[in-house]
Design an enzyme around this catalytic site. Sequence first.
Site, PDB file in Angstrom:
ATOM      1  N   TRP A  72      20.432  25.798  51.465  1.00 53.81           N
ATOM      2  CA  TRP A  72      19.875  24.916  52.558  1.00 53.81           C
ATOM      3  C   TRP A  72      18.733  23.934  52.065  1.00 53.81           C
ATOM      4  O   TRP A  72      18.742  22.895  52.284  1.00 53.81           O
ATOM      5  CB  TRP A  72      19.056  26.032  53.676  1.00 53.81           C
ATOM      6  CG  TRP A  72      18.778  25.364  54.910  1.00 53.81           C
ATOM      7  CD1 TRP A  72      19.057  24.259  55.528  1.00 53.81           C
ATOM      8  CD2 TRP A  72      17.700  25.814  55.856  1.00 53.81           C
ATOM      9  NE1 TRP A  72      18.623  24.027  56.695  1.00 53.81           N
ATOM     10  CE2 TRP A  72      17.761  25.131  56.972  1.00 53.81           C
ATOM     11  CE3 TRP A  72      16.839  27.104  55.774  1.00 53.81           C
ATOM     12  CZ2 TRP A  72      17.113  25.357  58.154  1.00 53.81           C
ATOM     13  CZ3 TRP A  72      16.347  27.199  57.071  1.00 53.81           C
ATOM     14  CH2 TRP A  72      16.343  26.602  58.147  1.00 53.81           C
ATOM     15  N   HIS A 137      16.638  28.748  39.054  1.00 50.78           N
ATOM     16  CA  HIS A 137      16.261  30.286  39.463  1.00 50.78           C
ATOM     17  C   HIS A 137      14.964  30.783  38.380  1.00 50.78           C
ATOM     18  O   HIS A 137      14.569  31.740  38.463  1.00 50.78           O
ATOM     19  CB  HIS A 137      17.389  31.451  39.705  1.00 50.78           C
ATOM     20  CG  HIS A 137      18.039  31.264  40.714  1.00 50.78           C
ATOM     21  ND1 HIS A 137      17.590  31.020  42.083  1.00 50.78           N
ATOM     22  CD2 HIS A 137      19.350  31.712  40.861  1.00 50.78           C
ATOM     23  CE1 HIS A 137      18.589  30.802  42.847  1.00 50.78           C
ATOM     24  NE2 HIS A 137      19.697  31.255  42.165  1.00 50.78           N
ATOM     25  N   LYS A 293      24.585  34.550  57.835  1.00 52.26           N
ATOM     26  CA  LYS A 293      24.233  34.732  58.964  1.00 52.26           C
ATOM     27  C   LYS A 293      23.034  33.681  59.430  1.00 52.26           C
ATOM     28  O   LYS A 293      22.766  33.048  60.490  1.00 52.26           O
ATOM     29  CB  LYS A 293      23.580  36.044  59.349  1.00 52.26           C
ATOM     30  CG  LYS A 293      23.483  36.544  60.829  1.00 52.26           C
ATOM     31  CD  LYS A 293      23.518  37.958  60.941  1.00 52.26           C
ATOM     32  CE  LYS A 293      23.218  38.463  62.374  1.00 52.26           C
ATOM     33  NZ  LYS A 293      23.140  40.048  62.193  1.00 52.26           N
TER      34      LYS A 293
HETATM   35  P1  A3P Z   1      21.950  35.465  54.767  1.00 52.44           P
HETATM   36  O1  A3P Z   1      22.802  36.175  53.883  1.00 52.44           O
HETATM   37  O2  A3P Z   1      20.736  36.312  55.488  1.00 52.44           O
HETATM   38  O3  A3P Z   1      22.579  34.681  55.911  1.00 52.44           O
HETATM   39  P2  A3P Z   1      20.788  31.151  48.896  1.00 52.44           P
HETATM   40  O4  A3P Z   1      20.967  29.727  49.338  1.00 52.44           O
HETATM   41  O5  A3P Z   1      19.504  31.105  48.211  1.00 52.44           O
HETATM   42  O6  A3P Z   1      21.710  31.720  48.052  1.00 52.44           O
HETATM   43  O7  A3P Z   1      20.549  32.102  50.234  1.00 52.44           O
HETATM   44  C1  A3P Z   1      21.726  32.330  50.923  1.00 52.44           C
HETATM   45  C2  A3P Z   1      21.031  32.564  52.321  1.00 52.44           C
HETATM   46  O8  A3P Z   1      20.797  31.167  53.118  1.00 52.44           O
HETATM   47  C3  A3P Z   1      22.034  33.299  53.092  1.00 52.44           C
HETATM   48  O9  A3P Z   1      21.264  33.958  54.092  1.00 52.44           O
HETATM   49  C4  A3P Z   1      22.565  32.257  54.156  1.00 52.44           C
HETATM   50  O10 A3P Z   1      23.424  32.454  55.041  1.00 52.44           O
HETATM   51  C5  A3P Z   1      21.496  31.412  54.191  1.00 52.44           C
HETATM   52  N1  A3P Z   1      21.698  29.823  54.491  1.00 52.44           N
HETATM   53  C6  A3P Z   1      22.656  28.990  54.018  1.00 52.44           C
HETATM   54  N2  A3P Z   1      22.814  27.922  54.231  1.00 52.44           N
HETATM   55  C7  A3P Z   1      21.745  27.968  55.423  1.00 52.44           C
HETATM   56  C8  A3P Z   1      21.505  26.904  56.103  1.00 52.44           C
HETATM   57  N3  A3P Z   1      22.131  25.497  56.401  1.00 52.44           N
HETATM   58  N4  A3P Z   1      20.433  27.361  57.369  1.00 52.44           N
HETATM   59  C9  A3P Z   1      19.938  28.497  57.203  1.00 52.44           C
HETATM   60  N5  A3P Z   1      20.188  29.474  56.471  1.00 52.44           N
HETATM   61  C10 A3P Z   1      21.253  29.092  55.420  1.00 52.44           C
END
Ligand code: A3P
Length: 326
Positions: A72, A137, A293
């Site tokens: 995000w 990371h 989600k």
């Molecule tokens: P969930 O598994 O709780 O849905 P990362 O990007 O650090 O790998 O984290 C992934 C998490 O961010 C996932 O959480 C994913 O669904 C959520 N995520 C990805 N894109 C997003 C967006 N545009 N808005 C809000 N949450 C997002």
Amino acid sequence: PRQAAAAAAEEYRDIVAALPSKLPGTPQRMRLYQGSWFREDWVLGFVAIQRRFAPRDGDVVLASLPKCGTTWLKALAFATAARAAYPPGPALATAGGEHPLLRLNPHDCVPFMEAVYFAGDEARLAAAPSPRLMSTHASFSVLPASITDNPGCKIVYICRQPKDMLVSYWHFINRSKSNAMSFSDVWDSIREGTYFGSPIWEHILEYWRASQAMPDRVLFLKYEDIQRDPVKNVEKIAEFIGQPFSDAEKEAGIVGSIIDLCSLQMLKASGAKNAGFRRVVNVEVPNESYFRKGAVGDWVNYVTPEMAESLDKFLTEKFRGSGFTF
Ligand code: A3P
């Protein structure tokens, strides 16, 4: 350059092989590197960036623990930084263009530095125009000093409630190839020090302290804050990277357009961009597994209140006296 990278990788393997290890014999095998535990091959990438990364003025590094909203943040920062070339919203479409985020995964727009170096692809970063956006990371202390001591480089860190991070990680890890982990192993991973980047409280506190000491160089964000007030947080990002929104842009609704473009629904919308797998360092991950989600507090659907309370207590102890709270 690829040959040089391969030769260097050989040398780095010897360095990594001498480090203490955890979870040997599993795909999650970890090594203790400069105070933190990371998956083994990631350490190779960290050694490579420490030795070879050449920073440039204007570089922006997006940093996080896995599953804290990295994807995000990548989308929001990219859409904000690239808005002159790719205006979000109808203007671009009217001009016959298409926003890169409509056809690319955010991880294609903002690559992990350690993955780029691990793959010997650093020419890609060298060729990228300034200002460059990249991600990591790595913990703050593992990032090259050429970034952390550099007034020309900026860092944006995103953290998330650890219980939601763990639930997210469990879903994610079980979708990547040959990486299955039980829920209880994932749930215990913060306490066991087997979560990527452990100890996670040090990962968070190092960036948090840096953001307190150098607010113009390190911006500290929370996933939950962005959910609660996306406009304020996108404006913060824009100001921090030196591209604040003008009044005219605000009036034209560009901040809202960026938020809509980067919504979970838009990013996960089906299409070629999320088909298939991507390789991140040594792991094959389905592109669509980055989008699930996107909820705050989803942990209630997975653990008992007692389990949650016990982890909360453990972490409260770890953060005690730091001034940091979630
Ligand atoms: P969930 O598994 O709780 O849905 P990362 O990007 O650090 O790998 O984290 C992934 C998490 O961010 C996932 O959480 C994913 O669904 C959520 N995520 C990805 N894109 C997003 C967006 N545009 N808005 C809000 N949450 C997002």
